[in-house]
Design a protein around this motif. Structure first.
Motif, short mmCIF file in Angstrom:
data_model
loop_
_atom_site.label_atom_id
_atom_site.label_comp_id
_atom_site.label_asym_id
_atom_site.label_seq_id
_atom_site.Cartn_x
_atom_site.Cartn_y
_atom_site.Cartn_z
N LYS A 181 0.78 -1.17 0.02
CA LYS A 181 -0.09 0.14 0.16
C LYS A 181 0.75 1.26 0.11
CE LYS A 181 -0.43 0.72 4.97
NZ LYS A 181 0.33 1.73 5.04
N PRO A 182 0.12 2.42 -0.44
CA PRO A 182 1.04 3.66 -0.23
C PRO A 182 1.03 4.00 1.20
CG PRO A 182 -1.08 3.97 -1.82
CD PRO A 182 -1.07 2.62 -1.20
N ALA A 183 2.13 4.70 1.56
CA ALA A 183 2.54 5.15 2.97
C ALA A 183 1.41 5.60 3.79
CB ALA A 183 3.77 5.77 3.03
N ASP A 184 0.45 6.44 3.13
CA ASP A 184 -0.49 7.19 3.76
C ASP A 184 -1.82 6.59 3.58
OD1 ASP A 184 -1.02 7.52 1.07
OD2 ASP A 184 -1.16 9.82 1.29
N PHE A 185 -1.81 5.31 3.18
CA PHE A 185 -3.24 4.67 3.01
C PHE A 185 -3.35 3.82 4.28
CE2 PHE A 185 -5.80 0.82 1.88
CZ PHE A 185 -6.88 1.48 1.20
N MET A 186 -4.41 3.59 5.13
CA MET A 186 -4.71 3.14 6.51
C MET A 186 -5.13 2.00 6.34
SD MET A 186 -6.38 6.46 8.32
CE MET A 186 -7.78 6.16 7.47
N LEU A 187 -4.64 0.96 7.08
CA LEU A 187 -5.15 -0.49 6.97
C LEU A 187 -5.54 -0.46 8.44
CD1 LEU A 187 -5.56 -3.37 6.33
CD2 LEU A 187 -3.03 -3.92 7.24
N ILE A 188 -7.08 -0.46 8.70
CA ILE A 188 -7.73 -0.46 9.92
C ILE A 188 -8.36 -1.86 10.19
CG2 ILE A 188 -9.50 0.75 11.13
CD1 ILE A 188 -9.31 3.22 9.35
N SER A 189 -8.18 -2.35 11.35
CA SER A 189 -8.79 -3.48 11.61
C SER A 189 -10.28 -3.46 11.84
CB SER A 189 -8.22 -4.41 13.04
OG SER A 189 -8.79 -5.37 13.32
N GLY A 190 -11.13 -4.39 11.12
CA GLY A 190 -12.40 -4.43 11.35
C GLY A 190 -12.86 -5.70 12.50
N ASP A 191 -12.05 -6.24 13.07
CA ASP A 191 -11.97 -7.35 14.02
C ASP A 191 -11.13 -7.00 15.39
OD1 ASP A 191 -11.51 -9.67 15.34
OD2 ASP A 191 -11.72 -10.94 13.52
N ASP A 192 -12.04 -6.88 16.47
CA ASP A 192 -11.30 -6.45 17.63
C ASP A 192 -10.20 -7.36 17.82
OD1 ASP A 192 -13.16 -4.37 17.69
OD2 ASP A 192 -14.24 -4.97 19.57
N MET A 193 -10.25 -8.54 17.58
CA MET A 193 -9.32 -9.55 18.20
C MET A 193 -7.92 -9.68 17.37
SD MET A 193 -10.65 -10.06 21.04
CE MET A 193 -9.32 -11.22 21.61
N LEU A 194 -8.39 -9.04 16.06
CA LEU A 194 -7.00 -8.90 15.35
C LEU A 194 -6.17 -7.69 15.06
CD1 LEU A 194 -8.24 -11.02 12.19
CD2 LEU A 194 -6.94 -11.75 13.94
N THR A 195 -6.69 -6.62 16.11
CA THR A 195 -6.10 -5.09 16.34
C THR A 195 -4.63 -5.36 16.50
OG1 THR A 195 -8.21 -4.35 17.24
CG2 THR A 195 -6.34 -3.25 17.23
N VAL A 196 -4.15 -5.89 17.48
CA VAL A 196 -2.68 -5.93 17.74
C VAL A 196 -1.96 -6.65 16.86
CG1 VAL A 196 -1.07 -6.75 19.58
CG2 VAL A 196 -3.17 -5.96 20.37
N PRO A 197 -2.36 -7.90 16.18
CA PRO A 197 -1.49 -8.46 15.16
C PRO A 197 -1.65 -7.45 14.03
CG PRO A 197 -3.20 -10.01 16.05
CD PRO A 197 -3.30 -8.88 16.69
N LEU A 198 -2.57 -6.80 13.44
CA LEU A 198 -2.61 -6.16 12.16
C LEU A 198 -1.50 -4.79 12.43
CD1 LEU A 198 -4.90 -7.80 11.10
CD2 LEU A 198 -6.03 -5.72 10.42
N ILE A 199 -1.57 -4.19 13.66
CA ILE A 199 -0.78 -3.04 14.08
C ILE A 199 0.58 -3.47 14.01
CG2 ILE A 199 0.08 -1.44 15.90
CD1 ILE A 199 -2.92 -1.29 16.72
#
Length: 289
Positions: A181-199
């Protein structure tokens, strides 16, 4: 830049109802104070968790106005506006008051199950029409179709598309988005339990259901992960592992409204076709608390 302001915990706000199923505007302002005092970073209005499919057009206007007035610029506001009729959705921008709204969260077209090219063309049309930036919302469990990583990355090139709420549960797909992805494109978790892994591999936060009931703890978890303290973030995440599945067992937001009623924030009431939590679900939730 709005992307900087939409890092961290966004709360997918529920819509409180009275016992006779009218919108509870007093409960709504009480809920806003509860989550803002808990430290959430932004508010998401009129999403799935808000039971947006069963609120009327007039109620939507009043809910939006109430939230804008009460928040009064303290945190960014994201408004849910999506659908499976592209032209109708494009036309809705002319009749929706988006003053004070920082971004639109727009769900991928549901039910008609378009091709990837159809999804791409849909979002381009929406992005061209919208006066505010668009966040894509991929939730195949509700829409019946997935936005692939390739389609997401094509859409990420559009100047008015700034991120994606990823609720596919497909971690490999999320990694591919994060990598390319481009640097300023946000990947936001839509699953509460995957928040930490996605970050951990490039996500910027979450749009959360649990943050309605646990705004401080959930915000702290996300903040620790963003600060690189995965040990502390993980410890907080573990506390949610048993309660999270119960949020969805009888439909969202049935579970989280049980918690909010228990905390004295708003009523447990939901509108048909959702029904109030069963005695068994309430009992298990109260035991976990």
């Amino acid at each position: 830049m709005i992307q900087e302001r939409l890092k961290g915990t966004g709360v997918a706000l529920v819509t409180p109802f009275t016992k006779d199923l009218a919108v509870d505007y007093s409960g709504l302002t009480k809920l806003l104070d509860f989550v803002l005092d808990g430290g959430v970073d932004y508010i998401v209005i009129n999403g799935t968790t808000a039971e947006s499919v069963t609120t009327t057009a007039e109620e939507k206007k009043q809910i939006l106005q109430t939230i804008k007035q009460h928040v009064n610029g303290r945190v960014p506001l994201v408004y849910g506006l999506g659908g499976n009729n592209t032209q109708q959705l494009v036309d809705s921008f002319a009749t929706t008051d988006l003053n004070g709204i920082d971004a639109i969260l727009s769900v991928s077209p549901y039910y008609n199950k378009p091709s990837q090219q159809g999804i791409y063309q849909h979002y381009v049309a929406v992005a061209e029409a919208s006066p505010v930036p668009i966040i894509l919302y991929n939730v195949p469990g509700r829409t019946g179709s997935n936005i692939t990583a390739d389609t997401t990355l094509k859409l990420a090139a559009h100047p008015n598309i700034i991120g994606i709420k990823e609720a596919s549960g497909n971690v490999e797909q999320c990694i591919s988005i994060a990598k390319h992805k481009p640097a300023d494109f946000m990947l936001i978790s839509g699953d509460d339990m995957l928040t930490v892994p996605l970050i951990s591999f490039g996500g910027v936060g979450v749009i959360s259901v649990l943050a309605n009931a646990f705004p401080e703890k959930f915000s702290n978890m996300t903040r620790n992960a963003l600060n690189g303290d995965y040990k502390k973030a993980g410890e907080l995440l573990y506390d949610f592992i048993d309660i999270n599945p119960l949020m969805y067992e009888e439909g969202n937001p049935v579970g989280v409204k049980v918690l909010l009623e228990r905390f004295g924030v708003c009523e447990v009431a939901v509108r048909l076709p959702l029904v109030e939590a069963s005695a068994g679900l309430k009992d298990r939730l109260f035991k976990l608390l």
